[in-house]
Write an enzyme that holds these catalytic residues in place. Sequence first.
Site, mmCIF file in Angstrom:
data_model
loop_
_atom_site.group_PDB
_atom_site.id
_atom_site.type_symbol
_atom_site.label_atom_id
_atom_site.label_comp_id
_atom_site.label_asym_id
_atom_site.label_seq_id
_atom_site.Cartn_x
_atom_site.Cartn_y
_atom_site.Cartn_z
ATOM 1 N N TRP A 199 89.080 56.244 30.084
ATOM 2 C CA TRP A 199 87.979 55.331 30.378
ATOM 3 C C TRP A 199 87.535 55.546 31.827
ATOM 4 C CZ3 TRP A 199 87.681 51.395 34.064
ATOM 5 C CH2 TRP A 199 86.490 50.633 33.995
ATOM 6 N N ASP A 367 75.826 42.350 26.262
ATOM 7 C CA ASP A 367 76.799 41.413 25.694
ATOM 8 C C ASP A 367 76.575 39.974 26.190
ATOM 9 O OD1 ASP A 367 79.033 40.400 24.536
ATOM 10 O OD2 ASP A 367 80.461 41.675 25.594
ATOM 11 N N ARG A 443 91.243 43.830 24.160
ATOM 12 C CA ARG A 443 90.104 43.105 24.751
ATOM 13 C C ARG A 443 89.836 41.804 23.971
ATOM 14 N NH1 ARG A 443 83.639 43.822 25.674
ATOM 15 N NH2 ARG A 443 83.642 43.367 27.860
ATOM 16 N N LYS A 476 72.050 48.826 21.363
ATOM 17 C CA LYS A 476 73.250 49.444 21.944
ATOM 18 C C LYS A 476 74.416 49.020 21.074
ATOM 19 C CE LYS A 476 75.976 49.418 26.230
ATOM 20 N NZ LYS A 476 76.007 48.875 27.591
ATOM 21 N N TRP A 477 75.035 49.975 20.392
ATOM 22 C CA TRP A 477 76.120 49.708 19.439
ATOM 23 C C TRP A 477 77.431 50.014 20.138
ATOM 24 C CZ3 TRP A 477 75.607 50.718 13.593
ATOM 25 C CH2 TRP A 477 76.846 50.689 12.944
ATOM 26 N N ASP A 478 78.133 48.963 20.531
ATOM 27 C CA ASP A 478 79.349 49.121 21.327
ATOM 28 C C ASP A 478 80.584 49.123 20.419
ATOM 29 O OD1 ASP A 478 80.907 49.285 23.602
ATOM 30 O OD2 ASP A 478 80.003 47.543 24.575
ATOM 31 N N MET A 479 81.716 49.489 20.971
ATOM 32 C CA MET A 479 82.984 49.511 20.220
ATOM 33 C C MET A 479 84.091 49.577 21.263
ATOM 34 S SD MET A 479 85.612 51.377 18.841
ATOM 35 C CE MET A 479 85.327 53.124 18.977
ATOM 36 N N ASN A 480 84.738 48.426 21.499
ATOM 37 C CA ASN A 480 85.575 48.329 22.692
ATOM 38 C C ASN A 480 87.083 48.330 22.488
ATOM 39 O OD1 ASN A 480 83.751 48.225 25.006
ATOM 40 N ND2 ASN A 480 82.871 46.495 23.920
ATOM 41 N N CYS A 526 78.028 53.539 21.932
ATOM 42 C CA CYS A 526 78.802 53.216 23.132
ATOM 43 C C CYS A 526 80.191 52.820 22.667
ATOM 44 C CB CYS A 526 78.114 52.046 23.852
ATOM 45 S SG CYS A 526 79.048 51.348 25.208
ATOM 46 N N ASP A 548 81.215 54.099 31.319
ATOM 47 C CA ASP A 548 81.011 52.852 32.063
ATOM 48 C C ASP A 548 80.986 53.130 33.551
ATOM 49 O OD1 ASP A 548 80.724 51.062 30.057
ATOM 50 O OD2 ASP A 548 82.810 50.377 30.039
HETATM 51 C C1 DGJ Z 1 81.460 48.087 27.242
HETATM 52 C C2 DGJ Z 1 80.214 48.865 27.533
HETATM 53 O O1 DGJ Z 1 80.540 50.178 27.840
HETATM 54 C C3 DGJ Z 1 79.444 48.186 28.652
HETATM 55 O O2 DGJ Z 1 78.338 48.946 28.996
HETATM 56 C C4 DGJ Z 1 79.066 46.806 28.216
HETATM 57 O O3 DGJ Z 1 78.150 46.881 27.157
HETATM 58 C C5 DGJ Z 1 80.291 46.029 27.809
HETATM 59 N N1 DGJ Z 1 81.110 46.733 26.863
HETATM 60 C C6 DGJ Z 1 79.915 44.697 27.231
HETATM 61 O O4 DGJ Z 1 80.985 44.009 26.753
#
Ligand code: DGJ
Length: 737
Positions: A199, A367, A443, A476-480, A526, A548
Amino acid sequence: MPVIFHPKDRSFHLYNEQISYVFTVLKNGQLGQLYYGKRIADRSSFEHMLVLRSCVMGPCTYRDDPNFTLEGIKQEYPAYGTGDYRDPAYQFSLADGSRITNFVYVSHDIQKGKPALKGLPATYGGEEEVTTLAIRLRDEKIGCEMVLSYHIFEQLPVITRDVRFENHSQQPVMLERALSAAVDFYDADFEMVQLDGAWSRERHVHTRRLQSGIQNISSVRGASGHFHNPFLALKRCNATENSGEVYGFSLVYSGNFLAQAEVDVYDVTRVMLGIHPFEFEWKLQAGDSFQTPEAVLVYSDQGLNGMSHAFHDLFREHLMRGVWKNRTRPILLNNWEATYFDFTEESILNIAKKAKELGVELFVLDDGWFGQRNDDKSSLGDWNVNTQKIPSGIEGLCSKINELGLDFGLWFEPEMVNEISELYKAHPEWVIGVPGRDHSYGRNQYVLDFANPEVVDHIYHAMKNVLGKANIRYVKWDMNRNITEAYSSTLPADRQKEFFHRYILGVYDLYDRLTTDFPQILFESCASGGGRFDPGLLYYAPQGWTSDDTDAVERLAIQYGTSLVYPLISMGSHVSASPNHQTSRQTPLKMRADVAYFGTFGYELDVTRMEDEEAQAVKKQIAYFKEHRDVIQYGDFYRLEDGSRGLYSWMAVSKDRKKAVMAYYKVMAVPNTSLKKIRAAGLDPDLCYHCEENGLTLGGDELMNFGMLCEIEAAGSGGCGTDQGDFTSHLFTLKAK
Ligand code: DGJ
């Protein structure tokens, strides 16, 4: 036809003006690799290229031919258990517990064009652009067949491969390994290039000399991941950015993968890539088939830049789709680093208003707009607007932003759920995990079971409900977080190892449905930055959030590495605040923009807090990018300096070679040192170019051979000029006269 079959020696020659790929049907019916590299002339037979090496103690397939041992033969799609002890490309497990198969050539078919892969992303091309060779092999004893497909692109040094397994018997069989491609090379005189990191420092270039044994990169996280990218290249040790042989391999897939090079004791190198066999198994019922993802093979005799051009052109022209395929990307402002979760409708509109004044084209609400989400502990899964924060709702806010003259974009994290959410309350069984065991939190969230079509369906309707009501132009399709405790309660015990692949198929299904319903929306993928930046997702989302980490210095290495495979038009790149939120480093606004230009370009800071001077500078940056983004996003990209001298440099050249933007970046100042002169690439040697910034007119030949003088560093006690010192950058905008 760029595919020729020679009946005499049963060899196949795939070729275009740049490459040749030759293989043959061996006398045992399997396929043997003969040649892959620069274009060679066709011949009536390639028999002489087949080298049978007798291996001491090597088991021979024929009693009368001790030289025919599979251990000593280069192969196309190798099996384990019949004499080849290297890693195989596939593996079955049969009803009687045996694992030996014998797939032999049955027939082949050559066709113009390229069929789509059902449910999977893949490159595409019309009848004039691609030719497909499909080879059918059959194991008579088990009644199963495999179809090895090869697709050669007419204008690119590219072949793609995939495999389909078909069960024509009455019995189920288990497929335990199903890689997408294997290539055996005659020697091991290569360096392996890979892109890895973590990351905030994704896709750094790492190069190592090939060694005897196995070297691989992989992911078993359920996503391609921050750590390794589904790509490797073999480059000749003397190959540079602009010269020498390079073989690039990339997998059009977003889940668990394996990419490896195995060097045997005879210095034969076997490259293989595909779905990671660990935690993979697929039950093929009678009549079923299994389709592997597509592998892309690129050959370049013009170094790493040559390889990158092939990947970039392929992905831009034959992987990205829809209205955004060949459309310059809007300059956006994203509110994440400007506000994080702490915003109101009013503060958002203030930022958007200012952004519009500066020339921004699209506003993205990140977000925090839904459920009760004021931090990262709740509400994922509840895709309803939080009217306390946004009283006008998404429709109202979107209209207001549109009235300001900006397009509107919205953030989602479709694959996730928080325990504190309506969705989790209603469907705790929808999260991935083994019932009765702890589920790991990441998270503060769980991963939804996208192997279950009902879950995908629910999220589809929830998102459609939001997207269908407002004029949304970007998602923006995120996945954390990655998957743990992999298990789906909807799969039977003997299908649990299908889970990871089924999960990704679910993700692709949702992408497919939403991109079909909303073709006007530009999707950006993302995953905590660049944690799922791969060709599979480019098929649906033609750009990805690169990292990020928006620190200009860090971004040099990240964008440099990413550009090895991915075109600039796909690389999300923003100017953010200084000190930077990831590294605390302070860099000039100029350098931040000079780096972010080489991508999609946008801003991620609170523009309402800028001093007037800074705002004016931003206005100019945006105007500059609008004028030159065509060259950057559609041109050929050349890497010029790799950071090893404390410098980075790269340039984009328009396809007609009439325009170019060259960039020079110095990380730390060094006093009284060498001249900083960079040699350009890709220009027309017979043209003269005027440089907007320094007023010089120089020949393309001069720029490429003598170079452009970028900086003479300070040597005395007079100090540096304003454009010198640490974190210096220069742009050279060149136009042919
Ligand atoms: C992770 C993304 O990489 C960021 O740009 C942002 O959208 C955050 N998540 C939001 O929770």
